[in-house]
Design an enzyme around this catalytic site. Structure first.
Site, PDB file in Angstrom:
ATOM      1  N   SER A   1     -50.475 -34.125  31.266  1.00 22.76           N
ATOM      2  CA  SER A   1     -50.230 -32.858  31.935  1.00 22.76           C
ATOM      3  C   SER A   1     -49.587 -31.858  30.975  1.00 22.76           C
ATOM      4  O   SER A   1     -50.127 -31.603  29.913  1.00 22.76           O
ATOM      5  CB  SER A   1     -49.381 -33.096  33.190  1.00 22.76           C
TER       6      SER A   1
ATOM      7  N   ASP B   1     -55.257 -34.464  36.824  1.00 28.23           N
ATOM      8  CA  ASP B   1     -54.000 -34.687  36.099  1.00 28.23           C
ATOM      9  C   ASP B   1     -53.766 -36.162  35.760  1.00 28.23           C
ATOM     10  O   ASP B   1     -53.858 -37.037  36.631  1.00 28.23           O
ATOM     11  CB  ASP B   1     -52.856 -34.180  36.981  1.00 28.23           C
TER      12      ASP B   1
END
Length: 292
Positions: free
Chosen positions: A70, A184
């Site tokens: 991320s 993610d």
């Protein structure tokens, strides 16, 4: 007779073989360790990663690979493409919420944020275009939305890989990359210390932005989604951190996931937390090299 001769020859060579093995072991012990920097997810809290990187660079602690999830992949990828903490800070101060959150009603069925602006920002600011071209080996981590697998992205567009790693489900539109639909990396592996070990790291330095999940600044739908995911990741982090030799935990608990107003404070907190761990990092390096 022939067998006795072979046995005698073996006995004569045995001390030489033992001595040779001892030399090889000593060379290995005295070699430079391969150091990995693992950067966790945490959205805007990730500005703390920059402070950590500045300290490691100033203290001349080498980084031989970066593994990021991320926002850890965003900061890690920018630095891996151009290992210059001053330039990284300059670039980071230019990042605003509008560079990350490009809302669109057209894509609301898949997520309110497209992520195109994020990809364009990286494309503009990164010094290389492909993952395999970074000056420091870089491994961004994403999650396959269809299979639930953790995916290490090692080839292809750096900007798109980082966009995929940052695609918070329910917020960002999933990203098509290398034949997969990705979201993610924090969904399955928010602090991928195990991946660093699997890539050959001798010393793993992890920067954990989720040492606490307390957050009293949740005041939007996106904040609710982000906070909920953080809570889910919190327990998983503990298992992954077992692979780390050093864990740096900046105090970022009072910053909401999309608060871009506290960049300086977050960087300073990263600096403070990293400086506290420098003596331990040096001790580990010396120990690996056989100096203590």
């Amino acid at each position: 007779m022939e067998r006795k001769a072979l046995n005698l020859l073996f006995l004569l060579l045995l001390p030489i073989l033992i001595f040779s093995c001892e030399i090889r072991q000593e060379i290995k012990k005295g070699s430079e360790p391969k150091i990995a920097l693992v950067l966790s997810g945490g959205s805007a809290k990730g500005f703390a990663h920059i402070g950590v990187i500045r300290v490691l660079e100033q203290e001349k602690i080498p980084i031989h690979m970066i593994v990021g999830t991320s926002v850890g992949s965003l900061i890690g990828g920018l630095y891996a493409s151009n290992p210059d903490s001053f330039q990284l800070e300059w670039t980071a101060f230019k990042i605003e919420k509008g560079d990350i959150l490009d809302f669109s009603l057209v894509y609301s069925k898949l997520g309110p944020v497209m992520g195109v602006r994020l990809e364009n920002f990286i494309e503009k600011e990164a010094k290389v275009k492909k993952i395999e071209e970074t000056k420091i080996p870089f491994f961004p981590v994403a999650t396959d939305l269809n299979t639930g697998e953790t995916v290490i992205l090692e080839k292809g567009s750096l900007a798109r890989a980082i966009r995929a790693s940052c695609a918070i489900p329910g917020v960002f539109v999933p990203v098509n990359f290398a034949g997969r639909t990705l979201v993610d990396g924090g969904v399955t592996n928010n602090i991928p210390c195990d991946i660093a070990k699997s890539k050959g790291a001798d010393i793993v330095i992890a920067v954990n932005l989720l040492s606490s999940v307390k957050n009293y600044n949740v005041d939007s739908v996106i904040d609710i989604i982000g906070q909920s995911i953080s809570i889910m990741m919190f327990e998983k982090n503990k298992e992954k951190l077992k692979y780390a030799h050093i864990v740096i935990e900046p105090d970022v608990k009072n910053v909401s996931l999309f608060d871009f107003s506290k960049k300086k404070e977050l960087m300073e907190e990263g600096i403070r937390a990293a400086k506290a761990q420098v003596p331990r990092i040096r001790e580990l390096i010396r120990s690996f090299k056989g100096e203590i």
